[in-house]
Motif scaffolding. Structure first.
Motif, mmCIF file in Angstrom:
data_model
loop_
_atom_site.group_PDB
_atom_site.id
_atom_site.type_symbol
_atom_site.label_atom_id
_atom_site.label_comp_id
_atom_site.label_asym_id
_atom_site.label_seq_id
_atom_site.Cartn_x
_atom_site.Cartn_y
_atom_site.Cartn_z
ATOM 1 N N GLN A 107 -6.250 -4.267 -16.276
ATOM 2 C CA GLN A 107 -5.820 -3.093 -15.532
ATOM 3 C C GLN A 107 -4.315 -3.036 -15.315
ATOM 4 O O GLN A 107 -3.694 -2.006 -15.532
ATOM 5 C CB GLN A 107 -6.534 -3.035 -14.178
ATOM 6 C CG GLN A 107 -7.897 -2.347 -14.251
ATOM 7 C CD GLN A 107 -8.393 -1.926 -12.882
ATOM 8 O OE1 GLN A 107 -8.807 -2.760 -12.091
ATOM 9 N NE2 GLN A 107 -8.361 -0.643 -12.627
ATOM 10 N N CYS A 108 -3.711 -4.144 -14.860
ATOM 11 C CA CYS A 108 -2.287 -4.099 -14.496
ATOM 12 C C CYS A 108 -1.430 -5.074 -15.301
ATOM 13 O O CYS A 108 -0.232 -5.148 -15.099
ATOM 14 C CB CYS A 108 -2.118 -4.381 -13.005
ATOM 15 S SG CYS A 108 -2.595 -6.074 -12.540
ATOM 16 N N HIS B 92 -7.770 -7.396 -8.762
ATOM 17 C CA HIS B 92 -8.716 -6.517 -9.429
ATOM 18 C C HIS B 92 -10.029 -7.265 -9.700
ATOM 19 O O HIS B 92 -10.029 -8.485 -9.932
ATOM 20 C CB HIS B 92 -8.142 -5.986 -10.743
ATOM 21 C CG HIS B 92 -7.045 -4.990 -10.530
ATOM 22 N ND1 HIS B 92 -5.751 -5.198 -10.948
ATOM 23 C CD2 HIS B 92 -7.061 -3.781 -9.915
ATOM 24 C CE1 HIS B 92 -5.009 -4.161 -10.610
ATOM 25 N NE2 HIS B 92 -5.777 -3.286 -9.987
ATOM 26 N N CYS C 131 -4.608 -11.033 -9.337
ATOM 27 C CA CYS C 131 -3.931 -9.818 -8.899
ATOM 28 C C CYS C 131 -4.773 -8.994 -7.936
ATOM 29 O O CYS C 131 -4.295 -8.024 -7.363
ATOM 30 C CB CYS C 131 -3.559 -8.957 -10.106
ATOM 31 S SG CYS C 131 -4.987 -8.433 -11.086
#
Length: 267
Positions: free
Chosen positions: A66-67, A40, A38
């Motif tokens: 994080q996501c 990160h 992604c």
């Protein structure tokens, strides 16, 4: 002019750069940064430990801390440009501020070790003392990183449970509405049916309606009780989430206080 430029260099932009150069898991400067699918980036050791300890993985697929986007452990990409930037920011930080250290209350030496048996930070004198000589100790930074990884995993787990509890609460609310609609529909059917033979079945009509209303009362009561329990569970998980989010910001010094409270709670 040079003095003004230096002040600007050590102001808000430097603070923002320092935040960008920190690992989202250990909240310290990135070490051997790698990027996942992604985009990160994390410390190689932090994201590796996260994958090893994660209980939400599906095969070799994990969720980004994080996501929550999915990634595979074998897809880590070393980010050399980011590593170079982090080193530059470290040097800038050293030139603009002094790193705060925690001192041992007994020996007034820097706390740089952690006793895994007693769960407390130690200075080098404590580490060599008879009390801890035979205990397993590790660098305090390593203990802090491992602790924050555990907190992050616990936080992810609690968030998932809270989400599931909220979904269940919503589903129970929908069931209540559906049951009410069904009961209203049945009531209308019964009324129409018994109106045809009202003269002959007036008593039977009242009995059926009473039974229907009693069934409605019992079922709706059970569903409401279930909804109340799920709401309580959601509040408990929400409070635990807030506590874990606070813990994720803990410093190395706070480890001793956290573990002391846990020891008192267990006693």
């Amino acid at each position: 002019m040079l003095g003004r430029a230096a002040a600007m260099a050590t102001g808000f932009p430097v603070k923002k750069l320092k935040e960008e150069a920190k690992c989202p898991i250990c909240l310290d400067f990135l070490e051997d940064p790698v990027s996942v699918d992604c985009g990160h980036s994390f410390c190689l050791q932090c994201i590796t430990e996260f994958c090893e300890k994660s209980d939400n993985s599906q095969g070799s697929v994990y969720s980004c801390p994080q996501c929550r986007s999915q990634f595979q452990q074998n897809s880590f990409r070393p980010n050399r440009q980011l590593a170079s930037m982090v080193e530059s920011i470290k040097q800038l930080s050293l030139s603009s501020s002094t790193k705060k250290t925690w001192l041992c209350e007994i020996h007034k030496e820097e706390l740089n070790h952690f006793c895994e048996e007693d769960q407390i930070p130690l200075c080098w004198i404590c580490d060599t003392s008879p009390e801890h000589r035979n205990h397993k100790t590790i660098p305090l930074e390593e203990a802090t990183r491992s602790y924050k990884v555990k907190v992050q995993l616990a936080l992810e787990h609690v968030k998932k449970e809270m989400e599931e509890a909220l979904n269940q609460e919503t589903n129970v609310g929908k069931k209540i509405v559906i049951w009410k609609e069904k009961v209203d529909l049945w009531r209308q059917r019964f009324i129409l049916e018994f109106q045809k033979q009202h003269g002959f079945l007036a008593q039977e009509e009242q009995q059926q309606l009473w039974r229907l209303e009693e069934e409605e009362r019992v079922i709706i009561q059970k569903l409401r009780e279930s909804k109340v329990k799920l709401a309580q569970q959601s509040r408990t998980l929400r409070n635990l989430t807030e506590e874990l989010e606070k813990c994720s910001q803990c410093t190395a010094w706070d480890l001793q206080e956290v573990n002391s409270r846990e020891s008192l709670r267990e006693e």
